[in-house]
Design a protein around this motif. Structure first.
Motif, mmCIF file in Angstrom:
data_model
loop_
_atom_site.group_PDB
_atom_site.id
_atom_site.type_symbol
_atom_site.label_atom_id
_atom_site.label_comp_id
_atom_site.label_asym_id
_atom_site.label_seq_id
_atom_site.Cartn_x
_atom_site.Cartn_y
_atom_site.Cartn_z
ATOM 1 N N ILE A 1 0.860 -1.186 0.000
ATOM 2 C CA ILE A 1 0.000 0.000 0.000
ATOM 3 C C ILE A 1 0.897 1.238 0.000
ATOM 4 C CG2 ILE A 1 -1.721 1.307 1.301
ATOM 5 C CD1 ILE A 1 -2.709 -1.362 2.435
ATOM 6 N N GLN A 2 0.754 2.054 -1.034
ATOM 7 C CA GLN A 2 1.573 3.253 -1.166
ATOM 8 C C GLN A 2 0.667 4.442 -1.453
ATOM 9 O OE1 GLN A 2 5.499 2.202 -3.396
ATOM 10 N NE2 GLN A 2 3.939 0.810 -4.211
ATOM 11 N N LEU A 3 0.717 5.412 -0.584
ATOM 12 C CA LEU A 3 -0.199 6.547 -0.661
ATOM 13 C C LEU A 3 -0.106 7.299 -1.982
ATOM 14 C CD1 LEU A 3 -2.260 8.256 0.967
ATOM 15 C CD2 LEU A 3 -0.337 9.704 1.634
ATOM 16 N N ASN A 4 1.076 7.367 -2.567
ATOM 17 C CA ASN A 4 1.250 8.180 -3.774
ATOM 18 C C ASN A 4 1.310 7.337 -5.052
ATOM 19 O OD1 ASN A 4 3.683 6.978 -3.206
ATOM 20 N ND2 ASN A 4 4.940 8.759 -3.783
ATOM 21 N N VAL A 5 0.786 6.099 -4.972
ATOM 22 C CA VAL A 5 0.773 5.226 -6.148
ATOM 23 C C VAL A 5 -0.653 4.775 -6.443
ATOM 24 C CG1 VAL A 5 1.562 3.048 -7.157
ATOM 25 C CG2 VAL A 5 3.107 4.406 -5.734
ATOM 26 N N MET A 6 -1.091 4.978 -7.666
ATOM 27 C CA MET A 6 -2.390 4.477 -8.119
ATOM 28 C C MET A 6 -2.176 3.048 -8.637
ATOM 29 S SD MET A 6 -4.998 6.363 -10.750
ATOM 30 C CE MET A 6 -4.084 5.987 -12.257
ATOM 31 N N PRO A 7 -2.717 2.043 -7.955
ATOM 32 C CA PRO A 7 -2.439 0.659 -8.323
ATOM 33 C C PRO A 7 -2.997 0.285 -9.697
ATOM 34 C CG PRO A 7 -3.308 0.807 -6.100
ATOM 35 C CD PRO A 7 -3.532 2.141 -6.739
ATOM 36 N N SER A 8 -2.514 -0.836 -10.192
ATOM 37 C CA SER A 8 -2.945 -1.305 -11.509
ATOM 38 C C SER A 8 -4.067 -2.329 -11.433
ATOM 39 C CB SER A 8 -1.755 -1.927 -12.253
ATOM 40 O OG SER A 8 -1.258 -3.050 -11.535
ATOM 41 N N GLU A 9 -4.496 -2.670 -10.217
ATOM 42 C CA GLU A 9 -5.531 -3.695 -10.101
ATOM 43 C C GLU A 9 -6.360 -3.479 -8.842
ATOM 44 O OE1 GLU A 9 -5.978 -8.602 -9.908
ATOM 45 O OE2 GLU A 9 -4.038 -7.675 -10.360
ATOM 46 N N SER A 10 -7.643 -3.787 -8.965
ATOM 47 C CA SER A 10 -8.547 -3.816 -7.812
ATOM 48 C C SER A 10 -9.322 -5.126 -7.863
ATOM 49 C CB SER A 10 -9.534 -2.645 -7.847
ATOM 50 O OG SER A 10 -8.886 -1.409 -7.722
ATOM 51 N N MET A 11 -9.799 -5.562 -6.705
ATOM 52 C CA MET A 11 -10.592 -6.786 -6.685
ATOM 53 C C MET A 11 -11.658 -6.702 -5.599
ATOM 54 S SD MET A 11 -8.116 -9.612 -4.836
ATOM 55 C CE MET A 11 -9.391 -10.858 -5.019
ATOM 56 N N ALA A 12 -12.697 -7.506 -5.758
ATOM 57 C CA ALA A 12 -13.770 -7.535 -4.773
ATOM 58 C C ALA A 12 -14.403 -8.922 -4.755
ATOM 59 C CB ALA A 12 -14.821 -6.479 -5.091
ATOM 60 N N TYR A 13 -14.912 -9.304 -3.570
ATOM 61 C CA TYR A 13 -15.630 -10.568 -3.423
ATOM 62 C C TYR A 13 -17.119 -10.276 -3.297
ATOM 63 C CZ TYR A 13 -11.253 -13.087 -2.554
ATOM 64 O OH TYR A 13 -10.004 -13.644 -2.669
ATOM 65 N N LEU A 14 -17.909 -11.118 -3.928
ATOM 66 C CA LEU A 14 -19.368 -10.968 -3.917
ATOM 67 C C LEU A 14 -20.022 -12.169 -3.258
ATOM 68 C CD1 LEU A 14 -19.305 -9.746 -7.471
ATOM 69 C CD2 LEU A 14 -21.068 -8.795 -6.021
ATOM 70 N N ASP A 15 -20.991 -11.913 -2.385
ATOM 71 C CA ASP A 15 -21.813 -12.949 -1.775
ATOM 72 C C ASP A 15 -23.245 -12.722 -2.263
ATOM 73 O OD1 ASP A 15 -23.033 -14.849 -0.248
ATOM 74 O OD2 ASP A 15 -22.313 -14.123 1.669
ATOM 75 N N ILE A 16 -23.680 -13.541 -3.197
ATOM 76 C CA ILE A 16 -24.992 -13.381 -3.830
ATOM 77 C C ILE A 16 -25.942 -14.425 -3.252
ATOM 78 C CG2 ILE A 16 -26.239 -13.372 -6.028
ATOM 79 C CD1 ILE A 16 -23.426 -12.887 -7.345
ATOM 80 N N ARG A 17 -27.060 -14.004 -2.693
ATOM 81 C CA ARG A 17 -28.037 -14.922 -2.103
ATOM 82 C C ARG A 17 -29.330 -14.871 -2.903
ATOM 83 N NH1 ARG A 17 -25.502 -17.965 2.080
ATOM 84 N NH2 ARG A 17 -23.567 -16.822 2.462
ATOM 85 N N THR A 18 -29.844 -16.033 -3.226
ATOM 86 C CA THR A 18 -30.963 -16.113 -4.166
ATOM 87 C C THR A 18 -32.190 -16.765 -3.548
ATOM 88 O OG1 THR A 18 -30.093 -18.218 -5.019
ATOM 89 C CG2 THR A 18 -29.406 -16.193 -6.148
#
Length: 421
Positions: free
Chosen positions: A265-282
């Motif tokens: 984690i670097q305050l002055n760097v815009m990363p090249s990737e983001s990710m997220a987890y999804l919990d979908i309930r049906t």
């Protein structure tokens, strides 16, 4: 109406033993901690020794993956009849920040009629009910038909590999019904929500935080996905409405990370990737394959609107919606037991999440009733607890349900045909 034989069976309940066993199970840390190698192994050892000591038999222990095992025990009456399974899991979720707890998460502390700790209701209390149900049935020497089978498995909280292995090994092949002692306030849950789990990955271009136009900001694009999926959730809620037992469908982002794990984690760097987890309930009105397609179409549309947009969605788990009717013999047996023990009409409901019973019902067609002790909205929270009176009530209900189901005696003197094999 409780018979003389049933009263004798109920007299074999030791309230102090029930409390003590629940506390002992809570005090064993069975959070999966890969960084130190902690698994459910401690609980498995404890239960194996308890069964050998208290029941006088040795259970079958099967390794699912290294360090993670299932416990299987069959008690056969020697008389033709159905096979009733008692299911539970040994893993618990993390306690999180211990400073937020008022009680030791692994202390099994008692205060004002409640036992506290991680897994108190989800589901160390349920395991105690399962074990003591089998013990009382054996030690009381009541006459019963068919078989009882304990299926105490690993990994319910993640990918449910324990119950899937249990099924693959053939342990569910002759099971006619299952009681799943997940925390549902002893309500009779006859349906369970489906679940889709997914990972969204957004690719961009790293840049200096002072010069963002030289890169591609993945955080902004992930935010667009979150808002678009939130809108889709709203449209599904409107389309499906509220299910009688399962409530509304949902799409929940549970983990959002920029940069992803492993990158500094670097305050002055815009990363090249983001990710997220999804919990979908049906709920029953939804089709999982269609949801997959619709979410992919949302990503495709976002890409059309933004030439720098690059995102993929990977589905990592799929658990269907399952349900059964109120007239299933195990439901009728439990309904009568509930009324005779509590003096109240049974409350029918649905499980807001999936359980191991989802796979038993979907893959093997086994009626799986979820009706264990503990507040249904308490799992995974700090200061998790189970009320002692409700725990005691649950064991009583399980004992009556078991005897009546195995012997074919249902509510109000109605007798079903035996399930002779």
């Amino acid at each position: 109406m409780i018979t003389e034989t049933e009263s004798r069976l109920l007299s074999f309940i030791d309230r102090d033993e029930l409390i003590g066993l629940t506390q002992d199970l809570i005090r064993i840390d069975s959070v999966i901690r890969p960084e130190i190698g902690n698994t459910e192994a401690g609980v498995v050892r404890f239960i194996k020794e308890w069964i050998s000591r208290e029941l006088g038999v040795d259970p079958l222990i099967e390794e699912v993956v290294p360090g993670r095992e299932n416990i299987i025990l069959t008690v056969d009456s020697g008389k033709p009849g159905p096979c009733l399974m008692f299911e539970g899991h040994t893993d618990v979720v993390s306690e999180g920040n211990r400073d937020l707890w008022q009680h030791d998460p692994f202390g099994g502390e008692i205060e004002e009629g409640k036992i506290y700790g991680r897994g108190a209701c989800d589901m160390k209390a349920g395991l105690a009910v399962n074990l003591l149900t089998v013990k009382a049935m054996m030690k009381s020497k009541v006459d019963f038909k068919g078989k009882m089978r304990l299926g105490i498995v690993c990994d319910e909280e993640a990918f449910m590999i324990g119950i899937q292995d249990y099924i693959r090994q053939g342990h569910a092949d002759d099971v006619d019904a299952c009681l799943v002692s997940e925390p549902e306030e002893n309500q009779l849950c006859i349906s369970m929500k489906g679940a889709l789990r997914a990972i969204v990955r957004v690719k961009g271009k790293m840049a200096h935080g002072a010069m963002p136009l030289t890169g591609i900001n993945t955080s902004v694009r992930l935010a667009r996905i979150i808002l678009a999926f939130d809108a889709f959730e709203g449209s599904e809620i409107k389309r499906c409405g509220k299910d009688e037992f399962l409530g509304w469908p949902s799409i929940t982002f549970t983990v959002v990370q920029t940069p992803p794990p492993g990158e500094p984690i670097q305050l002055n760097v815009m990363p090249s990737e983001s990710m997220a987890y999804l919990d979908i309930r049906t709920t029953p009105c939804q089709d999982h394959e269609k949801i997959r397609q619709q979410l992919q179409e949302i990503l495709d549309q976002l890409a059309q609107d933004d030439p720098d947009f690059c995102a993929q969605i990977e589905f990592i788990a799929d658990k269907p919606v399952v349900s059964m009717e109120k007239d299933e013999p195990i439901v009728r047996a439990a309904a009568g037991a509930y009324k005779d023990i509590t003096g109240k009409d049974p409350v029918y409901n649905g499980v807001p999440g999936a359980t191991d019973g989802t796979f038993l019902r979907d893959l093997k067609g086994i009626p799986s009733l979820v009706n264990g002790p503990g507040p249904r909205h308490m799992p995974h929270q700090t200061d998790e607890y189970v009320e002692i009176d409700e725990l005691f009530e649950s064991l009583q209900i399980y004992l009556l349900s078991t005897l009546r189901f195995l012997n074919g005696t249902i509510l109000n003197g109605i007798t079903d045909a035996n399930f002779a094999r």
